[in-house]
Enzyme design. Sequence first.
Site, PDB file in Angstrom:
ATOM      1  N   CYS A 151       5.492 -50.781 -27.007  1.00 37.37           N
ATOM      2  CA  CYS A 151       6.472 -50.647 -26.856  1.00 37.37           C
ATOM      3  C   CYS A 151       6.693 -49.820 -25.644  1.00 37.37           C
ATOM      4  CB  CYS A 151       6.935 -49.362 -28.083  1.00 37.37           C
ATOM      5  SG  CYS A 151       8.907 -49.132 -27.707  1.00 37.37           S
ATOM      6  N   CYS A 154       9.219 -46.849 -25.599  1.00 33.98           N
ATOM      7  CA  CYS A 154       8.749 -45.815 -26.096  1.00 33.98           C
ATOM      8  C   CYS A 154       7.537 -45.056 -25.283  1.00 33.98           C
ATOM      9  CB  CYS A 154       7.933 -46.073 -27.349  1.00 33.98           C
ATOM     10  SG  CYS A 154       9.040 -46.993 -28.240  1.00 33.98           S
ATOM     11  N   ASP A 155       6.737 -45.897 -24.529  1.00 32.24           N
ATOM     12  CA  ASP A 155       5.491 -45.207 -24.050  1.00 32.24           C
ATOM     13  C   ASP A 155       5.490 -45.350 -22.307  1.00 32.24           C
ATOM     14  OD1 ASP A 155       4.820 -44.418 -26.605  1.00 32.24           O
ATOM     15  OD2 ASP A 155       3.744 -46.399 -27.041  1.00 32.24           O
TER      16      ASP A 155
END
Length: 328
Positions: A151, A154-155
């Site tokens: 992701c 997300c990261d």
Amino acid sequence: MKTLNKPLNNIQMSEIQKTKCLIIGSGPAGYTAAIYAARADMSPVLYQGMQPGGQLTTTNEVENFPGYPEGITGPDMMVQLEAQAKRFETDVRFGFINKVDFSGDVHKCWADDGTEIHADTVIISTGASAKYLGLESEQKYLKMGGGVSACAVCDGFFYRGQETIIVGAGDSACEEAHYLSKLCSKVTMLVRRDEFRASRIMAERVKNTDNIEILFNTDTIEVLGDGQGVTGALVKNNKTGEEKTVNATGFFVAIGHKPNTDIFKGQINLDETGYIEYEQAGTSKTNVAGVFVAGDAADKTYRQAITAAGTGCMAALDAERYLAAKGH
Ligand SMILES: Cc1cc2nc3c(=O)[nH]c(=O)nc-3n(C[C@H](O)[C@H](O)[C@H](O)COP(=O)(O)OP(=O)(O)OC[C@H]3O[C@@H](n4cnc5c(N)ncnc54)[C@H](O)[C@@H]3O)c2cc1C
């Protein structure tokens, strides 16, 4: 109300239980639906499935969920969501639903221990599973939170100013590569074939981004690391056989997701990739009256904890209104 069937010879005794609201899944969507349904006096029953807490239990830091200014680990956040659902007396059960029958007015579902549940409303929040390459080295650094992720949104933030690799060739991979390019000093995109699967416009966007290097015909042999975190990947040109090392501190896999919806095939409308279809945009309604969907099981666009939680709220409110309209 609870009725017990008579045991038949050696066959395990099965139970039939009734509930106003059955929630299938324990990610952010399921627990949020539970909080809302429980506070609306629907006494929800929630089955956690094989991965109690859902996908976030596979990640370390979550920094983008509102309300945690210092960030929180995924497992800790899910423990808190579970506690909040239980605070309002959600019946949280360890186990999974392995069969459903939505053909009648009462929705029948069966749990792995043989329990038969007759639910007035069902909220499906079974999520999706990110696909990985399956390399041992990839799984090692994924599990230790050492630089493998599925992701970018997300990261990606954790790799600001650093070099990253992304594997994939579809629209999502291109979108995530482009997202990373704005944060990272360099993004190397590994594409197995000699062309993208993505739409032309997405492919062109990636090709025209200066700090994205695309390696076509390229397979990942191994994710490299120093035991603590990723340092790069050993890759091979599948046409020439040439191997080389690509340096990176983050290794992103963008080869797709599989929605956890197999048990609903033939029971509700799914799209060609298995995602549950909304009957009516802007609601959580499926094509079956009284069955609602929340989170990644129906979302191939945003796939975030906050959007899953938001649709969990919608599903519980829709379920409550459905019951009210039926005079419950
Ligand atoms: C590595 C990684 C890092 C991420 N980091 C972030 C982040 O930092 N921020 C963010 O917002 N998002 C992040 N995400 C995305 C986020 O985790 C998902 O968008 C979110 O978890 C989706 O929630 P969900 O409730 O729809 O489903 P999931 O979290 O996928 O949960 C699905 C649940 O359904 C259960 N289930 C499945 N089948 C059954 C069944 N038959 N019976 C009963 N239960 C069943 C499972 O056990 C599980 O509990 C990350 C994802 C990954 C993979």
